[in-house]
Design a protein around this motif. Structure first.
Motif, short mmCIF file in Angstrom:
data_model
loop_
_atom_site.label_atom_id
_atom_site.label_comp_id
_atom_site.label_asym_id
_atom_site.label_seq_id
_atom_site.Cartn_x
_atom_site.Cartn_y
_atom_site.Cartn_z
N MET A 1 0.84 -1.17 0.00
CA MET A 1 0.00 0.00 0.00
C MET A 1 0.89 1.25 0.00
SD MET A 1 -2.85 1.26 2.70
CE MET A 1 -3.90 -0.13 2.71
N GLN A 2 0.57 2.23 -0.83
CA GLN A 2 1.36 3.45 -0.97
C GLN A 2 0.87 4.51 0.02
OE1 GLN A 2 1.18 5.13 -4.84
NE2 GLN A 2 3.12 6.23 -4.59
N LYS A 3 1.83 5.16 0.69
CA LYS A 3 1.47 6.20 1.65
C LYS A 3 1.04 7.47 0.92
CE LYS A 3 4.49 4.96 5.45
NZ LYS A 3 5.56 5.45 6.33
N ASN A 4 0.12 8.14 1.52
CA ASN A 4 -0.32 9.42 0.98
C ASN A 4 0.73 10.46 1.35
OD1 ASN A 4 -1.61 11.64 0.04
ND2 ASN A 4 -3.44 11.43 1.31
N LEU A 5 1.38 11.08 0.35
CA LEU A 5 2.46 12.02 0.58
C LEU A 5 1.96 13.43 0.91
CD1 LEU A 5 4.95 10.94 -2.22
CD2 LEU A 5 5.00 10.35 0.21
N LYS A 6 0.70 13.66 0.69
CA LYS A 6 0.14 14.97 0.95
C LYS A 6 0.01 15.17 2.47
CE LYS A 6 -3.62 17.96 -0.40
NZ LYS A 6 -4.87 18.05 -1.12
N GLN A 7 0.61 16.27 2.96
CA GLN A 7 0.56 16.57 4.38
C GLN A 7 -0.12 17.91 4.58
OE1 GLN A 7 4.54 16.69 5.78
NE2 GLN A 7 4.94 14.53 5.44
N ASN A 8 -0.74 18.04 5.70
CA ASN A 8 -1.31 19.34 6.06
C ASN A 8 -0.26 20.10 6.84
OD1 ASN A 8 -3.74 18.87 4.85
ND2 ASN A 8 -4.66 17.98 6.68
N ILE A 9 0.33 21.10 6.20
CA ILE A 9 1.39 21.89 6.83
C ILE A 9 0.84 23.29 7.05
CG2 ILE A 9 3.70 22.83 6.55
CD1 ILE A 9 4.34 20.49 4.73
N SER A 10 1.04 23.80 8.24
CA SER A 10 0.55 25.15 8.53
C SER A 10 1.37 26.16 7.72
CB SER A 10 0.67 25.46 10.02
OG SER A 10 2.01 25.68 10.37
N PRO A 11 0.78 27.29 7.40
CA PRO A 11 1.52 28.31 6.64
C PRO A 11 2.80 28.77 7.33
CG PRO A 11 -0.81 28.83 6.67
CD PRO A 11 -0.62 27.67 7.59
N ASP A 12 2.78 28.83 8.67
CA ASP A 12 3.98 29.25 9.40
C ASP A 12 5.12 28.27 9.23
OD1 ASP A 12 2.71 31.52 10.32
OD2 ASP A 12 2.03 30.55 12.17
N VAL A 13 4.80 26.98 9.29
CA VAL A 13 5.84 25.95 9.12
C VAL A 13 6.36 25.97 7.69
CG1 VAL A 13 6.26 23.45 9.14
CG2 VAL A 13 4.93 24.49 10.98
N LEU A 14 5.45 26.13 6.73
CA LEU A 14 5.85 26.20 5.33
C LEU A 14 6.74 27.40 5.08
CD1 LEU A 14 5.59 25.02 2.48
CD2 LEU A 14 3.55 26.43 2.19
N GLU B 1 8.66 28.94 7.24
CA GLU B 1 9.96 28.71 7.89
C GLU B 1 10.82 27.76 7.05
OE1 GLU B 1 13.03 29.12 10.57
OE2 GLU B 1 11.26 30.34 10.24
N ARG B 2 10.20 26.73 6.50
CA ARG B 2 10.96 25.80 5.64
C ARG B 2 11.48 26.50 4.38
NH1 ARG B 2 7.43 20.20 5.92
NH2 ARG B 2 7.83 19.77 8.12
N LEU B 3 10.65 27.36 3.78
CA LEU B 3 11.08 28.09 2.60
C LEU B 3 12.18 29.09 2.94
CD1 LEU B 3 7.67 28.76 0.84
CD2 LEU B 3 9.51 27.30 0.04
N ARG B 4 12.09 29.73 4.11
CA ARG B 4 13.12 30.66 4.54
C ARG B 4 14.46 29.94 4.71
NH1 ARG B 4 15.81 32.31 8.69
NH2 ARG B 4 14.91 30.85 10.14
N ILE B 5 14.44 28.77 5.29
CA ILE B 5 15.68 27.99 5.48
C ILE B 5 16.23 27.54 4.14
CG2 ILE B 5 16.58 25.80 6.40
CD1 ILE B 5 14.60 26.21 8.77
N LEU B 6 15.35 27.11 3.24
CA LEU B 6 15.78 26.70 1.90
C LEU B 6 16.41 27.88 1.16
CD1 LEU B 6 15.83 24.48 -0.28
CD2 LEU B 6 13.59 25.28 -0.99
N TYR B 7 15.81 29.06 1.28
CA TYR B 7 16.36 30.25 0.65
C TYR B 7 17.73 30.57 1.22
CZ TYR B 7 17.04 35.17 -0.44
OH TYR B 7 17.57 36.36 -0.85
N TRP B 8 17.88 30.48 2.54
CA TRP B 8 19.16 30.76 3.19
C TRP B 8 20.24 29.83 2.67
CZ3 TRP B 8 22.34 28.05 6.63
CH2 TRP B 8 23.33 28.81 7.24
#
Length: 133
Positions: free
Chosen positions: A1-14, A16-23
């Motif tokens: 069975m394949q896991k559902n890769l879609k996650q519910n990520i809050s805008p704040d977490v998203l 922060e992840r984009l800020r770190i990726l940009y850095w």
């Protein structure tokens, strides 16, 4: 069975992840660009090591015509709102706050805006660019 890769990520977490990726991306670019940048250049060097040109006056203003615009506006007896209204009638999209920012030197002024300002204030554009007054 394949896991559902879609996650519910809050805008704040998203964010922060984009800020770190940009850095991380900026740091990688720094390592690639900095060795090829001449540190003896007279340009202003940014934190990332790339050349930046200084687009400000010696006293830190974003335009050289703001003081003259304020001078000629006051001499004509117009308020900032009246000047903005007159510019809007000519087709220039500015409001009172934009006029205030131009006069304070906090807003860049295009050549198009400069010609409209000169027309409304009934002076030449060269008089608006004269820093001596």
């Amino acid at each position: 069975m394949q896991k559902n890769l879609k996650q519910n990520i809050s805008p704040d977490v998203l964010f922060e992840r984009l800020r770190i990726l940009y850095w991380h991306l900026v740091n990688v670019i720094d390592r690639l660009v900095l060795p090829y940048t001449s540190l003896n250049d007279k340009h202003c060097m940014s934190k990332r090591g790339t050349d930046m040109f200084i687009n400000k006056t010696s006293d830190g203003r974003n335009n050289i015509c703001g003081r003259q615009i304020a001078y000629y506006r006051k001499a004509s007896g117009k308020s900032q709102r009246e000047l903005a209204d007159a510019l809007q009638l000519l087709g220039l999209d500015v409001d009172k706050n934009a006029v205030q920012r131009i006069e304070a030197g906090k807003r860049f002024v295009t050549d198009i805006a400069l010609t409209y300002l000169a027309k409304v204030l009934m002076v030449s554009y060269t008089e608006l660019l004269d820093e001596k007054k």
